[in-house]
Design a protein around this motif. Sequence first.
Motif: not given
Length: 139
Positions: A82-102
Amino acid sequence: MRKLKAVIGAGIAVGFMLTATGIAQADPGRPNNPIEGDLPDVGDDLVQYATYRTVSKWEEVNFQYTNTIDHALRMALRDSTGWQFTPTKIMSTKDSTYTIAENGSDVALPEGKRFAINARSNGFMLHYQDNHWGGQLYW
């Protein structure tokens, strides 16, 4: 002789098709699937989705955001405790790809790590606003 040319031509065509098929699979074995969810009709409460996935050898999690909500979507990953291990990623642009973790960032993603998604709106949602999000998750 004509039969021989036809057989050779067919063999070349089949070989070309097999080669083309191999090229089309740029990331063989990398799991991906469409995901979607609904946020609370009113509020900006955290939603912890129940589906767990396992990090592949790519050690990276990306999300292509195709169905946007009225506010920005906030997304992060949590482990099986239950521990959140990634920072929160804020996403707002349609059809964009966001890297949540790497790997190589603030987050270590060893192969085999299990994760689920935490999501919420970046603003207070009203009952008439679009609260359904979706896209393609790659891990």
